[in-house]
Design an enzyme around this catalytic site. Sequence first.
Site, PDB file in Angstrom:
ATOM      1  N   GLY A 111      43.911  31.365  40.692  1.00  0.00           N
ATOM      2  CA  GLY A 111      42.839  32.020  41.438  1.00  0.00           C
ATOM      3  C   GLY A 111      41.529  31.273  41.310  1.00  0.00           C
ATOM      4  O   GLY A 111      40.740  31.200  42.262  1.00  0.00           O
ATOM      5  N   ARG A 133      46.689  38.249  45.422  1.00  0.00           N
ATOM      6  CA  ARG A 133      45.351  38.464  44.851  1.00  0.00           C
ATOM      7  C   ARG A 133      44.303  38.432  45.962  1.00  0.00           C
ATOM      8  O   ARG A 133      44.280  37.523  46.785  1.00  0.00           O
ATOM      9  CB  ARG A 133      45.064  37.415  43.772  1.00  0.00           C
ATOM     10  N   SER A 145      32.277  39.258  38.693  1.00  0.00           N
ATOM     11  CA  SER A 145      33.250  38.171  38.855  1.00  0.00           C
ATOM     12  C   SER A 145      32.571  36.823  38.779  1.00  0.00           C
ATOM     13  O   SER A 145      31.779  36.457  39.649  1.00  0.00           O
ATOM     14  CB  SER A 145      33.981  38.301  40.200  1.00  0.00           C
ATOM     15  N   ASP A 170      39.758  38.546  29.983  1.00  0.00           N
ATOM     16  CA  ASP A 170      41.059  37.876  29.841  1.00  0.00           C
ATOM     17  C   ASP A 170      41.737  38.182  28.511  1.00  0.00           C
ATOM     18  O   ASP A 170      42.941  37.942  28.354  1.00  0.00           O
ATOM     19  CB  ASP A 170      40.900  36.360  30.001  1.00  0.00           C
TER      20      ASP A 170
END
EC number: 2.5.1.19
Length: 430
Positions: free
Chosen positions: A95, A123, A169, A315
């Site tokens: 991604g 995604r 993000s 993560d």
Amino acid sequence: MKRMKLRTNAGPLQGTIQVPGDKSISHRAVILGAVAKGETRVKGLLKGEDVLSTIQAFRNLGVRIEEKDDQLVIEGQGFQGLTAPCQTLNMGNSGTSMRLIAGLLAGQPFSVKMIGDESLSKRPMDRIVYPLKQMGVEISGETDRQFPPLQLQGNRNLQPITYTLPISSAQVKSAILLAALQAKGTTQVVEKEITRNHTEEMIQQFGGRLIVDGKRITLVGPQQLTAQEITVPGDISSAAFWLVAGLIIPGSELLLKNVGVNPTRTGILEVVEKMGAQIVYEDMNKKEQVTSIRVVYSRLKGTIISGGLIPRLIDELPIIALLATQAQGTTCIKDAQELRVKETDRIQVVTDTLNSMGANIKATADGMIIKGPTVLYGANTSTYGDHRIGMMTAIAALLVKQGQVHLDKEEAIMTSYPTFFKDLERLCHD
């Protein structure tokens, strides 16, 4: 179906580990090196599949990239040096590659098609499509959520924008900043919560200029970048698996060498210390943001993880969930709905995987409620094509005293940590 049999019933883990290079920094070193003028040399680059996808994309865009003496050498020709690819750009499972390279190609005078594997094709790319469209790019994916493949027609006359991120993000922020380097005028990005800042730091390292004021980043374009020598630190997201293993396996003591500790990434260290972890920082280099971390088995207690902490450990949440199954009391993870659109729906997959092994986890819309400590048992499991789920399961298996743990699709771990199982065997002293 052939499944990998994981090591169970481990004794104390002992030893020293040098985790692979940071994945986020490796991607950005290649991306910025490809459009900087001159020869960029990168030491310590992660050679996982995601970063290899980024390297191959730039080779297809006409950039000369080769390995020399354990370094990656990138012959950058500036933003004007990219050429239209003869083929589709395949981003594999990455991604980061798709979103950041889409931002970079926004200012190029050619069209590209970007595809990914089955997981990446699920995604959503709407998060980058909308701001890039505002800048004057023709870009579209499939359905309203703009799933890959992406079709992009760049624009040499990009418009600067002021954009407030609807989600936290770093990838979206980075895509806009990479486009802004090629737009004439002032672009501002306003974050919801502060996210990892590797793009901002590395743009400056390559001679670019931007201003960071809290959650607002301002960049005046167009700008040219200059080639650099980059040393990539160890990835804290990979170190997290050994950090947790050392904390939850009785009698363990591990030294994790040369771990990157950029403050936008160190949420996991704050969380484990709050839970009672015994960790010591050795050879801390604040300027280079690297340290070695000594970790010993610790008795832990539950905690609450929410708010601005979430982007700083997004993560690491799968392995933190495993840690919480061994802590006394309840751990609540909130505000982490972003986990549902990672390589897998990580909230559901973590819950299902660890519960199948005997954990007590309740999935919520934006996180998990985890009660501990619980004994873990053997089970048949899968990575579901998600590297972090695979490594979490392998660490969980070490605690299993009864039964076997089998793992399907273990090759997903190659994405970020090709030597994971080799390192695991070295630390397991029978």
